[in-house]
Design an enzyme around this catalytic site. Sequence first.
Site, PDB file in Angstrom:
ATOM      1  N   SER A 101     -14.173 -38.487   7.290  1.00 30.96           N
ATOM      2  CA  SER A 101     -15.014 -38.825   8.433  1.00 30.96           C
ATOM      3  C   SER A 101     -15.990 -37.668   8.732  1.00 30.96           C
ATOM      4  O   SER A 101     -16.801 -37.310   7.888  1.00 30.96           O
ATOM      5  CB  SER A 101     -14.139 -39.167   9.644  1.00 30.96           C
ATOM      6  OG  SER A 101     -14.894 -39.774  10.661  1.00 30.96           O
ATOM      7  N   ASP A 197     -13.750 -50.743   7.962  1.00 35.25           N
ATOM      8  CA  ASP A 197     -13.957 -49.569   8.810  1.00 35.25           C
ATOM      9  C   ASP A 197     -15.012 -49.900   9.856  1.00 35.25           C
ATOM     10  O   ASP A 197     -16.178 -50.117   9.525  1.00 35.25           O
ATOM     11  CB  ASP A 197     -14.417 -48.392   7.939  1.00 35.25           C
ATOM     12  CG  ASP A 197     -14.452 -47.067   8.680  1.00 35.25           C
ATOM     13  OD1 ASP A 197     -14.590 -47.084   9.921  1.00 35.25           O
ATOM     14  OD2 ASP A 197     -14.358 -46.022   8.020  1.00 35.25           O
ATOM     15  N   HIS A 227     -10.627 -47.290   8.960  1.00 34.77           N
ATOM     16  CA  HIS A 227     -11.114 -45.916   9.016  1.00 34.77           C
ATOM     17  C   HIS A 227     -10.025 -44.890   8.717  1.00 34.77           C
ATOM     18  O   HIS A 227     -10.321 -43.806   8.211  1.00 34.77           O
ATOM     19  CB  HIS A 227     -11.739 -45.635  10.390  1.00 34.77           C
ATOM     20  CG  HIS A 227     -12.468 -44.332  10.467  1.00 34.77           C
ATOM     21  ND1 HIS A 227     -13.571 -44.059   9.689  1.00 34.77           N
ATOM     22  CD2 HIS A 227     -12.250 -43.206  11.204  1.00 34.77           C
ATOM     23  CE1 HIS A 227     -14.012 -42.839   9.952  1.00 34.77           C
ATOM     24  NE2 HIS A 227     -13.229 -42.297  10.863  1.00 34.77           N
TER      25      HIS A 227
END
Length: 249
Positions: A101, A197, A227
Amino acid sequence: MAMPDFLTTPQGRRIAYHQTAGQGPGVMFLGGFKSDMTGTKAVHLQNWAEAKGRAFLRFDYSGHGQSDGDFLDGCIGDWAADAQAVIAALTQGPQVLVGSSMGGWMALLAARAMPERVAGLVGIAAAPDFTEDLMWAGFTEAERAAVMAGRLEQPSEYSDEPYVITKKLIEDGRNHLVLRNPLRLPFPVRLLQGTADVDVPPAVALRLMEHAEAPDLQLLLVKGADHRFSTPQCLAMMTAAIEDILGQI
């Protein structure tokens, strides 16, 4: 659980880390926004590295986890500087950076600032420029006004505490964007992205793949993965991507 060691960065921030000795190139995990080094992916990678005899390092940005500082005082530039200080002080030779991320953005900034220290990059739902393209671009006028007044609170799927988005975070993020200028990645790159996601949609990975100048960049889309990307199958894909890169070096 073992206590972390600490590094004081050139900026005076005290950063917590766990390091495993082994053969190089080393692997380094860079976590996400308001995440820490005790997450599933980071711990899984340490266990994998220990089993393989591979040098490995995980750490907490300032204001995250066991590192010193207040999260609300931090920003993209601070956390990027933390990551680069850890690479410079605690590792030897080029590293394979595994960025989850926000950690994917941190890894790209490290690759731009110190390319000689990056042997390869694995992005897991990598989120370059997310403060501008996912946060600011998605805010209503009222939310933008709240940010510019100082802070905006939003509910978090991952914590009982809300995400607090500060004016400093947004404005500093604009000084560290990587998708507006040439992005040269002269090493193997593997991007892993779940199609389910909702925090960092697949369009981000596609944009990064299209934008980067890279001789060996592959994107793996995983149908139904979210995610977190932390199921046993996803974790196996992550280590396979690292081993693929190590096999190219």
